[in-house]
Design a protein around this motif. Structure first.
Motif, PDB file in Angstrom:
ATOM      1  N   ASN A 148       1.047  -1.229   0.195  1.00 24.54           N
ATOM      2  CA  ASN A 148      -0.159   0.185   0.535  1.00 24.54           C
ATOM      3  C   ASN A 148       0.709   1.130  -0.151  1.00 24.54           C
ATOM      4  O   ASN A 148       0.508   2.583  -0.497  1.00 24.54           O
ATOM      5  CB  ASN A 148      -0.977   0.380   1.501  1.00 24.54           C
ATOM      6  CG  ASN A 148      -2.050  -0.703   1.159  1.00 24.54           C
ATOM      7  OD1 ASN A 148      -2.350  -1.821  -0.070  1.00 24.54           O
ATOM      8  ND2 ASN A 148      -3.254  -1.136   2.090  1.00 24.54           N
ATOM      9  N   PHE A 149       2.164   0.799   0.379  1.00 22.40           N
ATOM     10  CA  PHE A 149       2.787   2.667   1.049  1.00 22.40           C
ATOM     11  C   PHE A 149       3.273   2.392  -1.257  1.00 22.40           C
ATOM     12  O   PHE A 149       3.794   3.528  -1.006  1.00 22.40           O
ATOM     13  CB  PHE A 149       4.685   2.388   1.817  1.00 22.40           C
ATOM     14  CG  PHE A 149       4.555   3.202   2.106  1.00 22.40           C
ATOM     15  CD1 PHE A 149       4.537   4.371   2.458  1.00 22.40           C
ATOM     16  CD2 PHE A 149       6.259   2.947   1.401  1.00 22.40           C
ATOM     17  CE1 PHE A 149       5.599   5.625   2.360  1.00 22.40           C
ATOM     18  CE2 PHE A 149       7.292   4.217   1.849  1.00 22.40           C
ATOM     19  CZ  PHE A 149       6.889   5.060   1.959  1.00 22.40           C
ATOM     20  N   ALA A 150       3.921   1.380  -1.197  1.00 22.59           N
ATOM     21  CA  ALA A 150       4.871   1.794  -2.422  1.00 22.59           C
ATOM     22  C   ALA A 150       3.459   2.139  -3.369  1.00 22.59           C
ATOM     23  O   ALA A 150       3.760   3.020  -4.569  1.00 22.59           O
ATOM     24  CB  ALA A 150       4.985   0.110  -2.951  1.00 22.59           C
ATOM     25  N   ARG A 151       2.470   1.638  -3.531  1.00 13.89           N
ATOM     26  CA  ARG A 151       1.054   2.041  -4.578  1.00 13.89           C
ATOM     27  C   ARG A 151       1.187   4.180  -4.322  1.00 13.89           C
ATOM     28  O   ARG A 151       0.972   4.535  -5.000  1.00 13.89           O
ATOM     29  CB  ARG A 151       0.655   0.677  -3.564  1.00 13.89           C
ATOM     30  CG  ARG A 151      -0.531   0.899  -5.763  1.00 13.89           C
ATOM     31  CD  ARG A 151      -2.264   0.008  -4.963  1.00 13.89           C
ATOM     32  NE  ARG A 151      -1.929  -0.434  -4.934  1.00 13.89           N
ATOM     33  CZ  ARG A 151      -2.347  -1.891  -3.991  1.00 13.89           C
ATOM     34  NH1 ARG A 151      -2.496  -0.949  -2.818  1.00 13.89           N
ATOM     35  NH2 ARG A 151      -1.473  -3.041  -4.119  1.00 13.89           N
ATOM     36  N   VAL A 152       0.715   4.405  -2.810  1.00  7.00           N
ATOM     37  CA  VAL A 152       0.561   5.724  -2.889  1.00  7.00           C
ATOM     38  C   VAL A 152       2.265   6.427  -3.558  1.00  7.00           C
ATOM     39  O   VAL A 152       1.741   7.531  -3.612  1.00  7.00           O
ATOM     40  CB  VAL A 152       0.426   5.983  -1.089  1.00  7.00           C
ATOM     41  CG1 VAL A 152       0.779   7.324  -1.138  1.00  7.00           C
ATOM     42  CG2 VAL A 152      -1.035   5.260  -0.562  1.00  7.00           C
ATOM     43  N   ILE A 153       3.503   6.177  -2.753  1.00 11.23           N
ATOM     44  CA  ILE A 153       4.271   6.704  -3.308  1.00 11.23           C
ATOM     45  C   ILE A 153       4.266   6.917  -4.662  1.00 11.23           C
ATOM     46  O   ILE A 153       4.406   7.662  -5.497  1.00 11.23           O
ATOM     47  CB  ILE A 153       5.888   5.834  -3.162  1.00 11.23           C
ATOM     48  CG1 ILE A 153       5.973   5.988  -1.212  1.00 11.23           C
ATOM     49  CG2 ILE A 153       6.873   6.720  -3.143  1.00 11.23           C
ATOM     50  CD1 ILE A 153       6.111   7.635  -0.777  1.00 11.23           C
ATOM     51  N   LYS A 154       3.871   5.888  -4.983  1.00  8.23           N
ATOM     52  CA  LYS A 154       4.330   5.915  -7.190  1.00  8.23           C
ATOM     53  C   LYS A 154       2.749   6.570  -7.586  1.00  8.23           C
ATOM     54  O   LYS A 154       3.379   7.761  -8.398  1.00  8.23           O
ATOM     55  CB  LYS A 154       4.006   4.310  -7.744  1.00  8.23           C
ATOM     56  CG  LYS A 154       3.376   4.180  -8.644  1.00  8.23           C
ATOM     57  CD  LYS A 154       2.954   2.906  -9.312  1.00  8.23           C
ATOM     58  CE  LYS A 154       3.244   2.984 -11.089  1.00  8.23           C
ATOM     59  NZ  LYS A 154       2.685   2.109 -11.336  1.00  8.23           N
ATOM     60  N   GLN A 155       1.634   6.516  -6.871  1.00  7.98           N
ATOM     61  CA  GLN A 155       0.555   8.138  -7.344  1.00  7.98           C
ATOM     62  C   GLN A 155       1.269   8.838  -6.753  1.00  7.98           C
ATOM     63  O   GLN A 155       1.057   9.982  -8.027  1.00  7.98           O
ATOM     64  CB  GLN A 155      -0.651   7.339  -6.474  1.00  7.98           C
ATOM     65  CG  GLN A 155      -1.534   6.246  -6.923  1.00  7.98           C
ATOM     66  CD  GLN A 155      -2.734   5.465  -5.941  1.00  7.98           C
ATOM     67  OE1 GLN A 155      -2.809   6.631  -5.044  1.00  7.98           O
ATOM     68  NE2 GLN A 155      -3.342   5.184  -6.311  1.00  7.98           N
ATOM     69  N   ILE A 156       1.981   9.428  -5.509  1.00  9.71           N
ATOM     70  CA  ILE A 156       1.729  11.136  -5.649  1.00  9.71           C
ATOM     71  C   ILE A 156       3.411  11.162  -7.042  1.00  9.71           C
ATOM     72  O   ILE A 156       3.081  12.216  -7.528  1.00  9.71           O
ATOM     73  CB  ILE A 156       2.212  10.460  -4.553  1.00  9.71           C
ATOM     74  CG1 ILE A 156       1.574  10.734  -2.934  1.00  9.71           C
ATOM     75  CG2 ILE A 156       4.071  12.124  -4.289  1.00  9.71           C
ATOM     76  CD1 ILE A 156       2.432  10.844  -2.116  1.00  9.71           C
ATOM     77  N   ALA A 157       4.216   9.970  -7.269  1.00 11.12           N
ATOM     78  CA  ALA A 157       5.165  10.671  -7.669  1.00 11.12           C
ATOM     79  C   ALA A 157       4.784  10.584  -9.798  1.00 11.12           C
ATOM     80  O   ALA A 157       4.725  11.594 -10.337  1.00 11.12           O
ATOM     81  CB  ALA A 157       6.318   8.953  -8.123  1.00 11.12           C
ATOM     82  N   GLU A 158       3.038   9.927  -9.613  1.00 13.06           N
ATOM     83  CA  GLU A 158       2.552  10.116 -11.092  1.00 13.06           C
ATOM     84  C   GLU A 158       2.131  10.930 -10.952  1.00 13.06           C
ATOM     85  O   GLU A 158       2.107  12.407 -12.494  1.00 13.06           O
ATOM     86  CB  GLU A 158       2.023   8.695 -11.200  1.00 13.06           C
ATOM     87  CG  GLU A 158       2.887   7.858 -11.596  1.00 13.06           C
ATOM     88  CD  GLU A 158       1.404   6.237 -11.889  1.00 13.06           C
ATOM     89  OE1 GLU A 158       0.753   6.757 -11.622  1.00 13.06           O
ATOM     90  OE2 GLU A 158       1.613   5.311 -12.259  1.00 13.06           O
ATOM     91  N   LYS A 159       1.223  11.879  -9.758  1.00 13.36           N
ATOM     92  CA  LYS A 159       0.916  12.765  -9.605  1.00 13.36           C
ATOM     93  C   LYS A 159       2.051  13.935 -10.116  1.00 13.36           C
ATOM     94  O   LYS A 159       1.583  15.238 -10.772  1.00 13.36           O
ATOM     95  CB  LYS A 159       0.658  13.017  -8.954  1.00 13.36           C
ATOM     96  CG  LYS A 159      -0.626  14.328  -8.583  1.00 13.36           C
ATOM     97  CD  LYS A 159      -1.204  14.775  -7.032  1.00 13.36           C
ATOM     98  CE  LYS A 159      -1.897  15.941  -6.992  1.00 13.36           C
ATOM     99  NZ  LYS A 159      -2.783  16.286  -5.703  1.00 13.36           N
ATOM    100  N   ASP A 160       2.809  14.355  -9.523  1.00 15.68           N
ATOM    101  CA  ASP A 160       3.800  15.353  -9.816  1.00 15.68           C
ATOM    102  C   ASP A 160       4.298  15.095 -11.174  1.00 15.68           C
ATOM    103  O   ASP A 160       4.600  15.712 -11.771  1.00 15.68           O
ATOM    104  CB  ASP A 160       5.064  15.142  -8.585  1.00 15.68           C
ATOM    105  CG  ASP A 160       4.766  15.752  -7.259  1.00 15.68           C
ATOM    106  OD1 ASP A 160       3.420  16.063  -7.163  1.00 15.68           O
ATOM    107  OD2 ASP A 160       5.863  15.339  -6.120  1.00 15.68           O
ATOM    108  N   GLY A 161       4.648  14.804 -11.916  1.00 15.57           N
ATOM    109  CA  GLY A 161       4.873  13.784 -13.114  1.00 15.57           C
ATOM    110  C   GLY A 161       4.465  14.745 -14.389  1.00 15.57           C
ATOM    111  O   GLY A 161       4.793  15.271 -14.665  1.00 15.57           O
ATOM    112  N   GLU A 162       2.916  14.040 -13.766  1.00 18.67           N
ATOM    113  CA  GLU A 162       1.843  15.184 -14.891  1.00 18.67           C
ATOM    114  C   GLU A 162       1.634  16.249 -14.183  1.00 18.67           C
ATOM    115  O   GLU A 162       1.393  17.541 -15.169  1.00 18.67           O
ATOM    116  CB  GLU A 162       1.056  14.760 -14.421  1.00 18.67           C
ATOM    117  CG  GLU A 162       0.143  12.911 -15.284  1.00 18.67           C
ATOM    118  CD  GLU A 162      -1.121  12.404 -14.512  1.00 18.67           C
ATOM    119  OE1 GLU A 162      -1.639  12.933 -14.071  1.00 18.67           O
ATOM    120  OE2 GLU A 162      -1.418  11.242 -14.612  1.00 18.67           O
ATOM    121  N   ALA A 163       1.707  16.950 -13.303  1.00 17.78           N
ATOM    122  CA  ALA A 163       1.808  18.674 -12.513  1.00 17.78           C
ATOM    123  C   ALA A 163       3.000  19.512 -13.174  1.00 17.78           C
ATOM    124  O   ALA A 163       2.705  20.306 -13.381  1.00 17.78           O
ATOM    125  CB  ALA A 163       1.518  18.430 -11.528  1.00 17.78           C
TER     126      ALA A 163
END
Length: 185
Positions: A148-163
Motif C-alpha cells: 500500500n505504501f509503495a502504491r501511494v508513493i507511485k501515485q504521488i510520483a505520477e501526479k507530480d510527473g503530470e503536474a
C-alpha cells in the motif's frame, strides 16, 4: 518360530513410525467403502501423513513407554493410525474434514505434540489451519502495508510527473504575458 518372534518386527515398525511424530490419531474405519478409504488414504498421503491399520495389541506394545501410551484406552475395535512427523494438526484436520462426507469414519483419540486429546479436543484442533496457510497469511499481512505504501508513493510520483509538465507549460505563457504587459504601457 514363536508367535512373539513374528510379532516383534511389526511392533518395531510401529515404534519406528511413531518415533519423532508430532501427532498420532486413531480412527475406527468400519463402514467406509473402498472408494472412501482410497480417497482418505490419498488425502493423508498428500499431506505427508502415514496411515495404516494394525492390530491393537501391536500398537499397545509399540506405545509402551512413549508419549503415545495414553492412547491405550482408545484401542478397542478395529483401529487405524494416522501419523504425522511434520504438520501436527494435519491428521486431525484431514480426518475431521473427511468425516463430513463419510460419517462412518470415527475418531477415537490422538496425541498432538505430547498431549492426549479425546474426540472433542481433536475436533477443535482440526479447525487450526495448516502451518503453510498460517505462514502465507502472516506474510500476506506483513506485505500488505508495504504494498500500500509503495502504491501511494507511485501515485504521488505520477501526479507530480503530470503536474510538472503542465506547470512548466503555464510558466512560459505567464512570463510571456508579463513581458508583454510592460511593453504595452
Amino acid at each position: 518360530m514363536a508367535k512373539v518372534e513374528l510379532k516383534q518386527p511389526i511392533v518395531q515398525a510401529i515404534a519406528s513410525e511413531i518415533e519423532g511424530a508430532q501427532s498420532v490419531v486413531l480412527v475406527d474405519y468400519r463402514g467406509l467403502t473402498v472408494a472412501q478409504d482410497t480417497e482418505l488414504r490419498k488425502q493423508l498421503r498428500e499431506a505427508g501423513v502415514t496411515y495404516k491399520v494394525y492390530k491393537n495389541t501391536m500398537m499397545k506394545r509399540a506405545f509402551e513407554g512413549t508419549e503415545f501410551e495414553g492412547l491405550e484406552g482408545c484401542l478397542e475395535g478395529p483401529s487405524a493410525i494416522a501419523i504425522s512427523k511434520d504438520d501436527a494438526t494435519a491428521p486431525a484436520r484431514i480426518i475431521c474434514n473427511f468425516t463430513k462426507d463419510a460419517p462412518a469414519l470415527e475418531l477415537k483419540g490422538g496425541v498432538v505434540e505430547g498431549t492426549v486429546y479425546d474426540i472433542a479436543g481433536l475436533t477443535e484442533l482440526s479447525k487450526i489451519l495448516s502451518r503453510e496457510v498460517l505462514l502465507s497469511r502472516l506474510l500476506g499481512s506483513m506485505q500488505s502495508p508495504i504494498a500500500n505504501f509503495a502504491r501511494v508513493i507511485k501515485q504521488i510520483a505520477e501526479k507530480d510527473g503530470e503536474a510538472a509538465p503542465a506547470e512548466a507549460a503555464e510558466a512560459p505563457a505567464e512570463a510571456a504575458e508579463a513581458a508583454e504587459a510592460p511593453a504595452a504601457e
